[in-house]
Design an enzyme around this catalytic site. Structure first.
Site, PDB file in Angstrom:
ATOM      1  N   ASP A  61       0.854  -1.187   0.000  1.00  0.00           N
ATOM      2  CA  ASP A  61       0.000   0.000   0.000  1.00  0.00           C
ATOM      3  C   ASP A  61       0.894   1.242   0.000  1.00  0.00           C
ATOM      4  O   ASP A  61       2.108   1.132   0.173  1.00  0.00           O
ATOM      5  CB  ASP A  61      -0.954   0.014   1.202  1.00  0.00           C
ATOM      6  CG  ASP A  61      -0.219  -0.229   2.517  1.00  0.00           C
ATOM      7  OD1 ASP A  61       0.942   0.210   2.644  1.00  0.00           O
ATOM      8  OD2 ASP A  61      -0.793  -0.848   3.407  1.00  0.00           O
ATOM      9  N   ASP A  63       1.507   4.887   1.723  1.00  0.00           N
ATOM     10  CA  ASP A  63       1.198   5.808   2.820  1.00  0.00           C
ATOM     11  C   ASP A  63       1.799   7.166   2.492  1.00  0.00           C
ATOM     12  O   ASP A  63       2.941   7.261   2.048  1.00  0.00           O
ATOM     13  CB  ASP A  63       1.806   5.287   4.130  1.00  0.00           C
ATOM     14  CG  ASP A  63       1.328   3.883   4.464  1.00  0.00           C
ATOM     15  OD1 ASP A  63       0.102   3.660   4.442  1.00  0.00           O
ATOM     16  OD2 ASP A  63       2.178   3.005   4.721  1.00  0.00           O
ATOM     17  N   ASP A 141       9.262   4.376  13.374  1.00  0.00           N
ATOM     18  CA  ASP A 141       9.879   3.284  14.132  1.00  0.00           C
ATOM     19  C   ASP A 141      11.310   2.946  13.689  1.00  0.00           C
ATOM     20  O   ASP A 141      12.254   3.052  14.454  1.00  0.00           O
ATOM     21  CB  ASP A 141       8.979   2.034  14.161  1.00  0.00           C
ATOM     22  CG  ASP A 141       8.423   1.643  12.803  1.00  0.00           C
ATOM     23  OD1 ASP A 141       8.795   2.278  11.790  1.00  0.00           O
ATOM     24  OD2 ASP A 141       7.625   0.683  12.745  1.00  0.00           O
TER      25      ASP A 141
HETATM   26  P1  ATP Z   1       3.827  -2.506   5.252  1.00  0.00           P
HETATM   27  O1  ATP Z   1       2.716  -1.583   4.864  1.00  0.00           O
HETATM   28  O2  ATP Z   1       4.601  -3.076   4.133  1.00  0.00           O
HETATM   29  O3  ATP Z   1       3.394  -3.535   6.244  1.00  0.00           O
HETATM   30  P2  ATP Z   1       4.903  -0.140   6.430  1.00  0.00           P
HETATM   31  O4  ATP Z   1       6.295   0.212   6.822  1.00  0.00           O
HETATM   32  O5  ATP Z   1       4.258   0.709   5.401  1.00  0.00           O
HETATM   33  O6  ATP Z   1       4.915  -1.657   6.043  1.00  0.00           O
HETATM   34  P3  ATP Z   1       2.656   0.523   8.071  1.00  0.00           P
HETATM   35  O7  ATP Z   1       2.095  -0.225   9.243  1.00  0.00           O
HETATM   36  O8  ATP Z   1       1.846   0.638   6.839  1.00  0.00           O
HETATM   37  O9  ATP Z   1       4.061  -0.127   7.775  1.00  0.00           O
HETATM   38  O10 ATP Z   1       3.014   1.976   8.615  1.00  0.00           O
HETATM   39  C1  ATP Z   1       3.474   2.998   7.760  1.00  0.00           C
HETATM   40  C2  ATP Z   1       4.608   3.775   8.408  1.00  0.00           C
HETATM   41  O11 ATP Z   1       4.154   4.385   9.611  1.00  0.00           O
HETATM   42  C3  ATP Z   1       5.782   2.917   8.836  1.00  0.00           C
HETATM   43  O12 ATP Z   1       6.686   2.712   7.783  1.00  0.00           O
HETATM   44  C4  ATP Z   1       6.386   3.757   9.943  1.00  0.00           C
HETATM   45  O13 ATP Z   1       7.165   4.799   9.423  1.00  0.00           O
HETATM   46  C5  ATP Z   1       5.167   4.354  10.606  1.00  0.00           C
HETATM   47  N1  ATP Z   1       4.688   3.531  11.737  1.00  0.00           N
HETATM   48  C6  ATP Z   1       3.732   2.577  11.693  1.00  0.00           C
HETATM   49  N2  ATP Z   1       3.531   2.015  12.889  1.00  0.00           N
HETATM   50  C7  ATP Z   1       4.377   2.613  13.742  1.00  0.00           C
HETATM   51  C8  ATP Z   1       4.658   2.495  15.133  1.00  0.00           C
HETATM   52  N3  ATP Z   1       4.017   1.602  15.894  1.00  0.00           N
HETATM   53  N4  ATP Z   1       5.595   3.321  15.659  1.00  0.00           N
HETATM   54  C9  ATP Z   1       6.238   4.217  14.899  1.00  0.00           C
HETATM   55  N5  ATP Z   1       6.028   4.383  13.599  1.00  0.00           N
HETATM   56  C10 ATP Z   1       5.113   3.610  13.005  1.00  0.00           C
HETATM   57 MG    MG Z   2       2.253   0.583   4.666  1.00  0.00          MG
END
Ligand code: ATP
Ligand code: MG
Length: 432
Positions: A61, A63, A141
């Protein structure tokens, strides 16, 4: 690069020096980026979208991050919904695709309104203070998750050294892992998830902090753990995830009964779980649906059998022992991870089905075959066989054949069954 101080200027990588092209970003995400930009706001692709594109992977996805507030975002898009309590986010809907747009978030400690950030025992309960791009980067994170793609000039912005860590294939926490895990223990599971998905090494400080703080996961609301668990196991990297969870002693927190059994050296159960996860990963890669109930039924199968055998030794019937043991195991599991009702019942049915599949006499086999829950129970039986459980050859072959047999063949199969020697221990079975 030092990743603990936040008063630094970012590394900017111009378009010519990185590999992300607009063509790799979904059309919907591009539209949102451009509309924000045209309205005068800053607009960036961030998180997994940037990370995965740089790694040559297809992001699941996209963001986005912006300096527009949720209300300002919603004024720009008719297809926008504001969601979330802990984090207020805008979801822009394009058919089945949802583009998540977050307003830059700042440090809670710098908030003028102290109520905006609620902290309990070091854990962030609310975190809804708007901030600058730089602040937004430092509160993410992992460094590889804090890279921004700027739609204004197509450059990459890196405050935390994420690009270097990405090239070194290592997962490094932004700031002190101890503090960050205290703020939000789910980050420990995210570390495992990204290490499994990306094949990255966990930074040594992350490993040490997990060892120290893993019990803090118990303070996370079980419903959030359930969501996170689905992400851990249903994204195509379940086997590696399982290995890492075990290795870092997080399985002990997430699946205590399974972990205890594995630690006794139960090789058959370990093989069974691995096979379940290999099959799950395969289904995800083949774009087939996966039932979370099946996964839970598998993760808890060993502990269930153990508990069941205790009740059996107290002279309970097989079916009854299965029922009581199922309740025990699901209750213990629910202490850690909330199992929604809609999953508890199918889990119990898969387990109960294992006993039913053995009782084929009379009309039982034909009856069970008609039940909607037959398929999962049968698949589970095949999984047990595939994982090397002894004594299942005949039963599996019989059911596989029975399903495709015509009426006369089925009659014959049941007749020959009747002639087979009865099992020494007759188990009572409730009439279907
Ligand atoms: P994927 O969507 O592939 O699972 P992602 O890195 O995009 O991985 P998401 O859960 O969609 O993970 O979150 C988007 C972004 O938001 C992360 O890359 C991170 O920068 C931030 N983020 C998400 N959850 C947390 C958290 N618990 N603490 C700090 N930052 C977070
Ligand atoms: Mg994501």
């Amino acid at each position: 690069m030092d990743n603990t101080a936040s008063a630094s200027s970012p590394r900017i990588i111009p378009r010519a020096d990185h590999t992300i092209s607009r063509a790799h970003i979904s059309e919907s995400a591009r539209k949102v980026l451009y509309r924000l930009h045209d309205a005068g706001y800053a607009a960036y692709l961030v998180g997994g979208g940037v990370r995965d594109l740089l790694l040559g992977l297809r992001p699941k996805d996209f963001d986005l991050a912006t300096n527009a507030t949720p209300e300002q975002i919603s004024q720009l898009f008719r297809n926008c919904r504001l969601i979330g309590r802990r984090f207020r986010l805008a979801h822009i809907h394009f058919g089945r695709e949802i583009i998540e747009v977050a307003t830059f978030r700042g440090h809670h400690s710098q908030s003028e309104d102290r109520d905006d950030a609620l902290v309990h025992d070091g854990m962030l309960l609310r975190d809804n203070v708007y901030g600058t791009l730089e602040e937004d980067a430092w509160r993410r994170d992992f460094t590889v998750n804090a890279l921004y793609y700027n739609i204004a000039d197509f450059s990459l912005v890196d405050y935390t050294g994420g690009l270097e860590d990405l090239q070194q294939r290592r997962l490094k926490m932004i700031g002190d892992p101890t503090v960050r895990f205290q703020e939000d223990p789910v980050r420990m599971l995210r570390a495992i998830r990204f290490a499994a998905k990306l094949g990255f090494a966990l930074d040594e400080t992350v490993i040490l902090a997990i060892a120290e703080h893993r019990q803090r996961l118990q303070a996370v609301p079980p419903a959030r753990l359930f969501d996170e668990l689905l992400k851990l196991f249903l994204k195509g990297h379940a086997l590696r995830t399982y290995e890492l969870l075990y290795q870092h002693d997080l399985l002990a927190v997430m699946f205590p009964t399974a972990d205890r059994l594995l630690k006794t050296g139960d090789a058959l159960f370990d093989r069974f779980v691995r096979q379940a996860l290999i099959n799950t990963d395969q289904r995800i890669h083949d774009d087939k649906p996966v039932n979370p109930a099946f996964l839970f039924a598998a993760m808890l199968w060993g502990p269930l059998l153990k508990t069941k055998s205790v009740y059996r030794s107290q002279n309970m019937s097989s079916i009854q022992a299965m029922q009581v043991a199922s309740g025990d195991i699901l209750n213990e599991q629910s202490q850690v991870i909330a199992l929604p009702k809609r999953f508890r019942l199918p889990i119990r049915e898969i387990w109960a089905g294992q006993t039913r599949l053995e009782k084929r006499q009379g009309r039982r086999a034909s009856w069970f075959l008609q039940q909607p829950r037959f398929r999962a129970a049968y698949d589970f039986l095949l999984l047990r066989h595939q994982a090397g459980e002894a004594g299942l050859d005949e039963l599996c072959a019989w059911w596989t054949q029975f399903q495709v047999a015509d009426e006369p063949q089925r009659k014959h199969m049941l007749n020959t069954l009747r002639q087979a020697p009865r099992r020494p221990k007759p188990d009572a079975i409730a009439e279907p």
